[in-house]
Design an enzyme around this catalytic site. Structure first.
Site, PDB file in Angstrom:
ATOM      1  N   SER A 142     -17.512  -6.315   9.269  1.00  8.03           N
ATOM      2  CA  SER A 142     -18.555  -6.389  10.298  1.00  8.03           C
ATOM      3  C   SER A 142     -18.084  -5.620  11.519  1.00  8.03           C
ATOM      4  CB  SER A 142     -18.820  -7.842  10.705  1.00  8.03           C
ATOM      5  OG  SER A 142     -19.621  -7.877  11.890  1.00  8.03           O
ATOM      6  N   TYR A 167     -15.810 -15.920  13.479  1.00 10.17           N
ATOM      7  CA  TYR A 167     -16.405 -14.947  12.539  1.00 10.17           C
ATOM      8  C   TYR A 167     -15.752 -13.578  12.734  1.00 10.17           C
ATOM      9  CZ  TYR A 167     -19.961 -11.864  10.448  1.00 10.17           C
ATOM     10  OH  TYR A 167     -20.606 -10.902   9.708  1.00 10.17           O
TER      11      TYR A 167
HETATM   12  N1  LIG Z   1     -26.788  -9.195   8.533  1.00  8.52           N
HETATM   13  C1  LIG Z   1     -25.954  -8.685   9.441  1.00  8.52           C
HETATM   14  O1  LIG Z   1     -26.334  -8.393  10.600  1.00  8.52           O
HETATM   15  C2  LIG Z   1     -24.506  -8.454   9.100  1.00  8.52           C
HETATM   16  C3  LIG Z   1     -23.733  -7.711  10.006  1.00  8.52           C
HETATM   17  C4  LIG Z   1     -22.403  -7.471   9.735  1.00  8.52           C
HETATM   18  C5  LIG Z   1     -21.848  -7.935   8.561  1.00  8.52           C
HETATM   19  N2  LIG Z   1     -22.610  -8.659   7.681  1.00  8.52           N
HETATM   20  C6  LIG Z   1     -21.947  -9.118   6.465  1.00  8.52           C
HETATM   21  O2  LIG Z   1     -22.674  -8.677   5.333  1.00  8.52           O
HETATM   22  C7  LIG Z   1     -22.524  -9.620   4.269  1.00  8.52           C
HETATM   23  C8  LIG Z   1     -23.895 -10.045   3.772  1.00  8.52           C
HETATM   24  O3  LIG Z   1     -24.614 -10.607   4.858  1.00  8.52           O
HETATM   25  P1  LIG Z   1     -26.200 -10.872   4.807  1.00  8.52           P
HETATM   26  O4  LIG Z   1     -26.714 -10.560   6.160  1.00  8.52           O
HETATM   27  O5  LIG Z   1     -26.799 -10.236   3.636  1.00  8.52           O
HETATM   28  O6  LIG Z   1     -26.182 -12.466   4.658  1.00  8.52           O
HETATM   29  P2  LIG Z   1     -27.284 -13.459   4.012  1.00  8.52           P
HETATM   30  O7  LIG Z   1     -28.627 -12.878   4.146  1.00  8.52           O
HETATM   31  O8  LIG Z   1     -26.989 -14.784   4.624  1.00  8.52           O
HETATM   32  O9  LIG Z   1     -26.844 -13.475   2.465  1.00  8.52           O
HETATM   33  C9  LIG Z   1     -25.566 -13.953   2.155  1.00  8.52           C
HETATM   34  C10 LIG Z   1     -25.312 -13.803   0.680  1.00  8.52           C
HETATM   35  O10 LIG Z   1     -23.976 -14.296   0.448  1.00  8.52           O
HETATM   36  C11 LIG Z   1     -24.029 -15.334  -0.495  1.00  8.52           C
HETATM   37  N3  LIG Z   1     -23.086 -16.402  -0.181  1.00  8.52           N
HETATM   38  C12 LIG Z   1     -22.921 -17.059   0.989  1.00  8.52           C
HETATM   39  N4  LIG Z   1     -22.005 -18.039   0.836  1.00  8.52           N
HETATM   40  C13 LIG Z   1     -21.611 -17.978  -0.457  1.00  8.52           C
HETATM   41  C14 LIG Z   1     -20.710 -18.728  -1.227  1.00  8.52           C
HETATM   42  N5  LIG Z   1     -20.015 -19.759  -0.696  1.00  8.52           N
HETATM   43  N6  LIG Z   1     -20.541 -18.417  -2.521  1.00  8.52           N
HETATM   44  C15 LIG Z   1     -21.234 -17.387  -3.083  1.00  8.52           C
HETATM   45  N7  LIG Z   1     -22.126 -16.646  -2.410  1.00  8.52           N
HETATM   46  C16 LIG Z   1     -22.301 -16.946  -1.103  1.00  8.52           C
HETATM   47  C17 LIG Z   1     -25.440 -15.883  -0.457  1.00  8.52           C
HETATM   48  O11 LIG Z   1     -25.733 -16.449  -1.728  1.00  8.52           O
HETATM   49  P3  LIG Z   1     -26.440 -17.885  -1.939  1.00  8.52           P
HETATM   50  O12 LIG Z   1     -27.626 -17.959  -1.048  1.00  8.52           O
HETATM   51  O13 LIG Z   1     -26.788 -17.818  -3.405  1.00  8.52           O
HETATM   52  O14 LIG Z   1     -25.412 -18.924  -1.636  1.00  8.52           O
HETATM   53  C18 LIG Z   1     -26.263 -14.622  -0.167  1.00  8.52           C
HETATM   54  O15 LIG Z   1     -26.568 -13.934  -1.351  1.00  8.52           O
HETATM   55  C19 LIG Z   1     -21.690 -10.770   4.838  1.00  8.52           C
HETATM   56  O16 LIG Z   1     -20.323 -10.581   4.509  1.00  8.52           O
HETATM   57  C20 LIG Z   1     -21.895 -10.622   6.330  1.00  8.52           C
HETATM   58  O17 LIG Z   1     -20.824 -11.197   7.064  1.00  8.52           O
HETATM   59  C21 LIG Z   1     -23.917  -8.919   7.926  1.00  8.52           C
END
Ligand SMILES: NC(=O)c1ccc[n+]([C@@H]2O[C@H](COP(=O)([O-])OP(=O)(O)OC[C@H]3O[C@@H](n4cnc5c(N)ncnc54)[C@H](OP(=O)(O)O)[C@@H]3O)[C@@H](O)[C@H]2O)c1
Length: 246
Positions: free
Chosen positions: A141, A155
Site C-alpha cells: 500500500s 495498517y
Molecule cells: N482499496 C484500497 O484503497 C487499497 C489501497 C492500498 C492497498 N490495498 C490493498 O489491496 C488488497 C486488496 O484490498 P481491497 O481494497 O480489494 O479489499 P476488499 O475489497 O476488502 O477485499 C479484500 C479481499 O481479501 C479477502 N480477505 C480478507 N481477509 C481475508 C482472510 N482472513 N482470509 C482470506 N481472504 C481474506 C476478502 O475475502 P473474503 O471476503 O472472502 O473474506 C476479499 O476478497 C489488500 O491487501 C489491501 O490492503 C487496498
C-alpha cells in the site's frame, strides 16, 4: 497467443475488490488461476462461473489468511489443481482503522497475521515450485510511504513490512531467476475503501489525478509483472496511486 498463456497463478484473497479483478485480468491474458477467499463464498463462486464461461481455468480455494496452516495448504491445493505454479500474488489484506489507544491486541495480531505473516507463509510454501521465470507479486500500500491521517498506523506498519520483505526476498531469490515486486495502490474504489464519503473526499484532494483508482488500474500492473518478459524487474515498489506521493 496471449502473454500469460501456459502460466499458472495463485492470487490470495480474491473473492472481491482488487483481487477479483487481478483474477479476471490474469485469466483473460491466458493464465490458469487459483484464488483463495475467506468468507465470501457466493462472490467466489460467481467469479469462478464468470471466468469459466469466458473459457478460462479458474478455481476457488477457501482459506483463512489469518491461519498459517490454511495458507500453506492453499498453496499445496493450488499447485495440485493447476499442475504447478509460476506466479504468486499476495493480495489478501484487511485495514483496521483505529487510534492506538482503542486498538485491541487481538485486532493488532489478526491484521499482522493476514497482512504480513500470510505473505511470508505463502511465499515460503510456493518458492520450491517456482522455476527460473517465477514471479512473486505482493500487494502492499502507498500507506507504507505516506500516512495522510490518524488511525492508520498499524495498517501502514504491515504494508511497510511487506515492502521490506519484498526487498529482502528479491536479493535472496534473484540468483534463481525469481522476481519479487511490491505493488503499492493508493486509494482504489472497493468495499475496503469506497470512493464516496468524507474520508474519500479528503483523500481525493491529495491525489494528482483527483479521483480514486479502479481495481483494474492495479490488475493491469500485476498482469504486466506476471509475464515472462519482466524477468529483470525485481525488488521494486510499483506505486499505482494517482499521484498520491507526488
Ligand atoms: N482499496 C484500497 O484503497 C487499497 C489501497 C492500498 C492497498 N490495498 C490493498 O489491496 C488488497 C486488496 O484490498 P481491497 O481494497 O480489494 O479489499 P476488499 O475489497 O476488502 O477485499 C479484500 C479481499 O481479501 C479477502 N480477505 C480478507 N481477509 C481475508 C482472510 N482472513 N482470509 C482470506 N481472504 C481474506 C476478502 O475475502 P473474503 O471476503 O472472502 O473474506 C476479499 O476478497 C489488500 O491487501 C489491501 O490492503 C487496498
Amino acid at each position: 497467443m496471449t502473454n500469460l498463456q501456459g502460466r499458472r497463478a495463485l492470487v490470495t484473497g480474491a473473492s472481491r475488490g482488487i483481487g477479483a479483478e487481478i483474477v479476471r485480468r490474469l485469466a483473460a491474458d491466458g493464465a490458469s488461476v487459483a484464488f483463495t477467499y475467506g468468507r465470501s463464498a457466493a462472490e467466489a463462486e460467481k467469479l469462478v462461473a464468470e471466468a469459466t464461461a469466458n473459457g478460462a481455468k479458474v478455481v476457488a480455494i477457501q482459506a483463512d489468511s489469518a491461519d498459517a496452516e490454511q495458507v500453506a495448504k492453499s498453496v499445496d491445493d493450488a499447485v495440485a489443481q493447476l499442475g504447478g505454479l509460476d506466479v504468486l500474488v499476495n493480495n489478501a489484506g484487511v485495514a483496521v482503522l483505529r487510534d492506538i489507544e482503542s486498538f485491541s491486541l487481538d485486532e493488532f495480531d489478526r491484521q499482522l497475521a493476514i497482512n504480513v505473516r500470510a505473505v511470508f507463509v505463502a511465499i515460503q510454501r510456493a518458492v520450491p515450485h517456482l522455476d527460473s521465470d517465477g514471479r512473486i507479486i505482493n500487494i502492499g500500500s502507498i500507506n507504507a510511504d505516506r500516512v495522510p491521517g490518524p488511525g492508520l498506523a498499524a495498517y501502514a506498519m504491515t504494508k511497510a513490512a511487506v515492502a521490506g520483505l519484498t526487498r529482502g526476498l528479491a536479493r535472496e531469490l534473484g540468483p534463481r531467476g525469481i522476481t519479487v515486486n511490491n505493488v503499492q495502490p493508493g486509494p482504489i474504489a472497493t468495499d475496503m475503501n469506497p470512493d464516496e464519503g468524507e474520508f474519500a473526499e479528503s483523500a481525493k484532494e491529495l491525489m494528482a489525478m483527483g479521483r480514486y483508482g479502479h481495481p483494474s488500474d492495479v490488475a493491469g500492473v500485476v498482469g504486466y509483472l506476471a509475464g515472462r518478459d519482466t524477468g529483470y524487474i525485481t525488488g521494486a515498489n510499483w506505486n499505482v496511486d494517482g499521484g498520491f506521493t507526488v
